[in-house]
Enzyme design. Sequence first.
Site, PDB file in Angstrom:
ATOM      1  CB  CYS A 147      -0.507  -0.582   1.791  1.00 47.10           C
ATOM      2  SG  CYS A 147      -1.878  -1.191   1.425  1.00 47.10           S
ATOM      3  CG  HIS A 280      -2.380   4.576   5.381  1.00 51.85           C
ATOM      4  ND1 HIS A 280      -1.993   4.939   3.629  1.00 51.85           N
ATOM      5  CD2 HIS A 280      -1.938   3.280   5.504  1.00 51.85           C
ATOM      6  CE1 HIS A 280      -2.258   3.190   3.286  1.00 51.85           C
ATOM      7  NE2 HIS A 280      -1.876   2.904   4.685  1.00 51.85           N
ATOM      8  CG  HIS A 315      -6.250   0.781   1.328  1.00 51.00           C
ATOM      9  ND1 HIS A 315      -6.256   1.320   0.469  1.00 51.00           N
ATOM     10  CD2 HIS A 315      -5.876   0.955   1.745  1.00 51.00           C
ATOM     11  CE1 HIS A 315      -4.332   1.266   0.444  1.00 51.00           C
ATOM     12  NE2 HIS A 315      -4.876   0.774   2.099  1.00 51.00           N
TER      13      HIS A 315
END
Length: 385
Positions: A147, A280, A315
């Site tokens: 990620c 994030h 995400h």
Amino acid sequence: MTGVAISGAGIISSIGDNCNETWQSLLAGKNGAGKVKKFSNTPLKEIYACEIENVDVLVNEDKEMGSATNLFYKTAKQALSDASLGFREPMKVGLSIGTTMGEIDSLESELFNKEESNVIGGPNVIADKVYHKLRLNGPKWTITNACAAGNIAISRAMEDILRGNADVMIAGGVDILSWVAFSGFNSLRALSPKLCTPFDRNRKGLLLGEGAGVLILESLEHLKKRKKGKRAVLYGYGLSSDGHHITQPDLKGDGAVKAMKDAIKMGNITENDIEYVNAHGTGTLANDQMENISINRVFNSSHPYVSSIKGHLGHTLGAASAIEAAVCVKILENGVIPHTQNLKEIDPKFSINLVKDNPISSDIKYVLSNSYAFGGVNSSILIGR
């Protein structure tokens, strides 16, 4: 102060087919979440995610390229057009792509017992195909740090320009919704049932999304020679690895703190110069807790604004930080910070300066964009006007 020019940006997401559409959707509070159609015939048929509505049209233009490759290629063309960049004049142009799942169509076809795919799979295939399609001649990188891959791909591209390896770098990230990713996150019990609610006291986990984000990076000298204006400047980056746990972040935030401080130091500014932090912000219990701690440790006196856009578009794994970098360019240009979607009640343990309910206006000069990954990979990039 040195830096690299950002001359163009592109985004394709569940809330917009281009950068401007995505930006307007963020400000309007649009949510890309819905019941997934792609896996309607699987045991996970009731799952929710942020799916691109017309993704089939977007990813089927070139039959020789898989879904992720087509998606990145279309987004890269957006960014190149935004930068008014053609390859008629002599220049060295490279490519740096971050991805988590890579080109996964062939594997997914096998899993679903579909007709055998003629698309070659793997993480490096995306860069190989796009590099060939655009007839590039500079460095070529595939970054697979989960990620954080988008931020790291952008950082790698910055280094190539600063070292004189390229005049221009096409840098970003891409991931499509995949059964493999869903199965993995589901087994970790990390998925939220319907919505992603970053920093909320009742947050349940992350919501997967799909998309691509691309920046066009240029040396300041090359941009000046082209007589074009820059949209923003990439001033620095910070990368660290704390190796705390295979999936859980270090709750003390040591690695995250180091990444943020290294990016700020590379940009030759101070913590007090940062007016906004793009978090994030995945909506998981551990990540949001770690970010609250690490941001407070770095900005213990200045308290910059903080928000996450994952409540809007999910995400997107390797694409997440690349999309967020492009959004940060829009934030700097417009002086507006998107709010944290679905944030109803801030966790009372958190003391960061969260943007909630609605976007806010602020004359911002520097932003820090953070992204973290499994295995203790931490990344931050510093972008300024």
